[in-house]
Motif scaffolding. Structure first.
Motif, short mmCIF file in Angstrom:
data_model
loop_
_atom_site.label_atom_id
_atom_site.label_comp_id
_atom_site.label_asym_id
_atom_site.label_seq_id
_atom_site.Cartn_x
_atom_site.Cartn_y
_atom_site.Cartn_z
N ILE A 1 0.77 -1.01 -0.15
CA ILE A 1 -0.11 -0.18 0.12
C ILE A 1 1.08 0.73 0.16
O ILE A 1 0.85 2.38 -0.91
CB ILE A 1 -0.55 0.75 1.53
CG1 ILE A 1 -1.95 -1.23 0.95
CG2 ILE A 1 -1.79 1.36 1.02
CD1 ILE A 1 -2.43 -1.47 2.45
N PRO B 1 -5.83 3.44 0.94
CA PRO B 1 -6.28 3.78 0.29
C PRO B 1 -7.55 4.24 0.02
O PRO B 1 -7.67 4.66 -0.85
CB PRO B 1 -6.80 1.63 -0.29
CG PRO B 1 -5.74 1.15 0.90
CD PRO B 1 -5.60 2.47 2.11
N THR C 1 -7.16 6.06 -3.08
CA THR C 1 -6.67 5.80 -5.14
C THR C 1 -9.35 6.46 -5.27
O THR C 1 -9.34 4.86 -5.63
CB THR C 1 -7.31 4.30 -4.44
OG1 THR C 1 -8.01 3.37 -4.05
CG2 THR C 1 -5.53 4.36 -4.72
N LEU D 1 -5.81 7.89 -9.08
CA LEU D 1 -6.51 6.22 -9.95
C LEU D 1 -5.00 6.44 -11.36
O LEU D 1 -4.64 5.44 -11.71
CB LEU D 1 -7.24 5.39 -9.29
CG LEU D 1 -6.95 3.96 -9.60
CD1 LEU D 1 -5.54 3.59 -8.68
CD2 LEU D 1 -8.59 3.36 -9.08
N TYR E 1 -1.84 -5.04 -5.76
CA TYR E 1 -1.71 -3.64 -5.52
C TYR E 1 -3.41 -3.17 -5.91
O TYR E 1 -3.80 -2.90 -5.01
CB TYR E 1 -1.05 -2.65 -6.01
CG TYR E 1 -1.06 -1.48 -5.84
CD1 TYR E 1 -0.51 -1.44 -4.63
CD2 TYR E 1 -1.73 -0.64 -6.68
CE1 TYR E 1 -1.27 0.39 -4.68
CE2 TYR E 1 -2.09 0.62 -6.54
CZ TYR E 1 -1.28 1.16 -5.27
OH TYR E 1 -1.61 3.00 -5.26
N GLU E 2 -3.72 -3.43 -6.70
CA GLU E 2 -4.70 -3.50 -7.32
C GLU E 2 -6.23 -3.44 -6.73
O GLU E 2 -6.83 -2.71 -6.04
CB GLU E 2 -5.21 -3.42 -8.79
CG GLU E 2 -6.49 -2.71 -9.18
CD GLU E 2 -7.01 -4.16 -11.09
OE1 GLU E 2 -6.07 -4.97 -11.01
OE2 GLU E 2 -8.03 -3.91 -10.84
N SER F 1 -6.26 -1.96 -2.85
CA SER F 1 -5.78 -0.40 -3.16
C SER F 1 -7.81 0.18 -3.16
O SER F 1 -8.83 0.99 -3.16
CB SER F 1 -5.54 0.22 -4.01
OG SER F 1 -5.83 0.17 -5.42
N GLY G 1 -10.57 -0.68 0.35
CA GLY G 1 -10.17 -0.19 1.82
C GLY G 1 -12.01 -0.08 2.42
O GLY G 1 -11.47 0.24 3.37
#
Lengths: 314, 305
Positions: free
Chosen positions: A32, B126, B130, B135, B190-191, B194, B197
């Motif tokens: 993150i 996130p 994001t 993003l 990561y996608e 993110s 959250g």
């Protein structure tokens, strides 16, 4: 006794799980935080460091030039002020109108209120893109159902002003407002009826009960709504690029930053070094989210706690 | 306000009627907004999707053309079909991953360990970072892309990790589709992190409302942590799985290529009719998915009452 405890399977299992948990959380935290760290590292690098093979994280030539450039191009302080005003205004108005509507739906039942609440759910489910064009054309020649032409003789163009944001948040139909109404309704339903009834018996009207009794109790819901609404408005590019074409707010400035930079360097965008453009853009993003991160650091405790008490969970 | 009510004779009404009137007054701002900024635009957009729209300085005029725009979207426009399927496939792939992942993380973050509040605040970051423009820009950042490339080629272990995992699972005899799905998820971690959250927040809140007595009782009866999860935690948060699923689906509206296509059709090519038709097809496709998934999941959901 001690030894047998130490040797027991349970104990080892617990330690193993702690270890796995630690690895997992540390790893995911890194995933993150990685983009932010990356951006910080890029932002303080000098242009020459980009091509230097020995520089990975810590720059060889430390510089603040990127910040200077990005601030100058984005017109940062002006933009910051605009964005802050816009976000704060819409947040305040949205929270107020959604709290009213949420309370109305939760406690003051009238004929057809359930049907209307189904309509709230509908507004959450319809993609904003579907209704974007009519809203755009509507705001371009705003008539307020034919009232304004009666008074002034012609319609007004509300685009490129803050009026679309003020109007939509005043009427609880701004970005994701349906969700906030839902949060407020769930929360107000969770407050015991007896408190309200006691207020009525003591002679308070509906308005006074709402202001004096219900709102102070609803602070977690208000905080959650305000935070979400502020953050989403701050980052939103969907509505801002539609409603505001030339005004300087963070998200429009960010998306036009590389172009503006190449103009400033005196040339055509295609000839500029793409790495340098990207570098300044990363700095721009960092500058744009910096205020949010600072706010988050202060309110995150509240953020985490409040949503737990909001009653989305029913 | 009191004066108007007296004029109407409302102060003589019963308590219940007065409350109903107040309820209507409280909902009124939203109702105005709903009609002005939702219902009328929605119907207008439906009409636009069936007509050719001309917008000029005199105003907007539209002529009825039937299903022409829909035909154009499906048969003439080169990108629409591909992007629609892409958007829907992405959604269908991501939703289960995000829901399962966020439930798992919520369970972990609910346990007691040192630095828990610190870990929590990182995992909710996130939510802030994001959304919207950031993003979109991040995906185009060149410096980051190159750095990632370097990181991958730099360390051999990094590049091989999910490859090894894939081979291992295939040898054990797991079906190939599932293996590809899972390793794909690892590569896109990561996608997924993110995007989850808010979902973690909702699950965490749900887990904390479960009464601790249930866990105590199960512990006395000799249940392991694993059993306690499947017999207590999972059924108790299952209504939230539905909530999170719907949230994940509507969250995907804000960031996909189809939305960009719909926008450029409207604002760069000024083909409002075609753009409305595309938006309506998208809306109908999503409603269909929402209906099916809600139907499937809600049969399994456990309600406490």
């Amino acid at each position: 006794m001690f030894v047998s405890h130490w040797l027991s399977l349970e104990n080892w299992k617990r330690w193993l799980w702690s270890f796995i948990r630690f690895t997992l959380i540390a790893g995911l935290s890194f995933v993150i935080l990685y983009p932010i760290l990356q951006k910080i590292s890029t932002a303080i690098k000098d242009r020459t460091d980009l091509y230097s093979p020995i520089v990975v994280w810590i720059p060889e030539h430390f510089t603040m030039n990127n910040f200077r450039d990005a601030i100058a191009i984005m017109d940062y302080w002006h933009t910051l002020f605009n964005t802050f005003t816009l976000s704060a205004t819409t947040t305040f108005l949205t929270a107020a109108s959604c709290a009213l509507a949420g309370y109305g739906f939760a406690r003051l039942k009238f004929k057809g209120s359930n049907i209307l609440f189904a309509c709230v759910i509908l507004t959450i489910l319809v993609p904003p893109t579907t209704i974007l064009i009519p809203i755009y054309l509507n705001l371009k020649d705003f008539t307020l159902l034919g009232v304004i032409p009666l008074l002034t003789g012609k319609s007004v163009n509300l685009l490129n002003s803050y009026w679309p944001f003020v109007l939509t948040s005043l009427t609880a139909s701004s970005l994701k407002a349906g969700l906030y109404i839902f949060i407020f309704r769930q929360f107000f339903r969770g407050i015991p009826k007896e408190i309200e009834e006691a207020a009525y018996i003591d002679g308070a009207g509906v308005g006074k009960t709402f202001m004096r009794i219900m709102l102070p109790n609803a602070i977690p819901a208000i905080m959650t709504t305000a935070l979400f609404s502020f953050v989403w408005q701050w980052n939103d590019s969907f509505y801002t690029t539609t409603y505001l074409t030339s005004s300087k707010v963070m998200s429009t400035q960010l998306s036009s930053l590389p172009y503006n930079l190449s103009i400033l360097l005196g040339g055509d965008p295609s000839k500029e070094d793409p790495f340098y453009l990207s570098m300044v853009q990363d700095t721009g993003i960092l500058l744009a989210i910096l205020p949010l991160i600072i706010i988050y650091l202060f309110v995150q405790r509240y953020f985490v706690e409040s949503i737990e008490r909001t009653g989305i969970v029913g | 306000m009191k004066f108007i009510m007296r004029k109407l004779g409302a102060d003589q009404w019963s308590y219940r009627k007065q409350k109903a009137l107040w309820g209507f007054i409280y909902v009124l701002p939203w109702l105005l907004g709903f009609i002005l900024f939702f219902l009328i635009p929605l119907l207008t957009s439906l009409i636009y999707s069936f007509s050719t729209v001309n917008a000029n300085s005199q105003g907007v005029s539209s002529t009825w053309t039937g299903f022409n725009n829909y035909m154009t979207a499906f048969t003439v426009n080169t990108n629409f079909n591909r992007k629609l399927t892409e958007a829907i496939v992405n959604m269908v792939v991501n939703v289960p991953l995000i829901v399962i992942f966020s439930l798992f993380i919520a369970v972990v973050l609910n346990q007691k360990f040192i630095g828990r509040s610190f870990a929590r605040s990182i995992f909710f970051l996130p939510v802030i970072l994001t959304s919207g423009v950031i993003l979109t820009l991040e995906s185009t950042s060149l410096v980051m892309a190159v750095n990632e490339q370097n990181a991958n080629s730099g360390s051999l272990i990094n590049a091989l990790s999910s490859f090894e995992l894939e081979r291992l699972m295939l040898e054990v005899g797991v079906s190939e589709t599932i293996v590809n799905y899972l390793t794909g998820a690892v590569d896109r971690i990561y996608e997924i992190v993110s995007l989850s959250g808010v979902q973690i927040l909702i699950f965490l809140a749900g887990i904390q409302t479960i009464s601790p007595q249930l866990y105590e009782a199960s512990k006395i009866e000799g249940a392991t942590g694993y059993e306690a999860f499947w017999k207590i935690t999972f059924p108790m948060v299952s209504p939230l799985i539905l909530v999170n699923m719907i949230y994940t689906i509507i969250d995907s509206f804000s960031q996909n290529e189809l939305v960009t296509l719909i926008r450029t059709t409207a604002f760069s090519q000024f083909d409002f009719g075609l753009s409305s038709a595309m938006a309506w097809i998208y809306f109908l496709a999503i409603s269909l998915i929402l209906l099916i998934s809600t139907y499937l999941v809600s049969r399994k959901v456990f309600y406490h009452e």
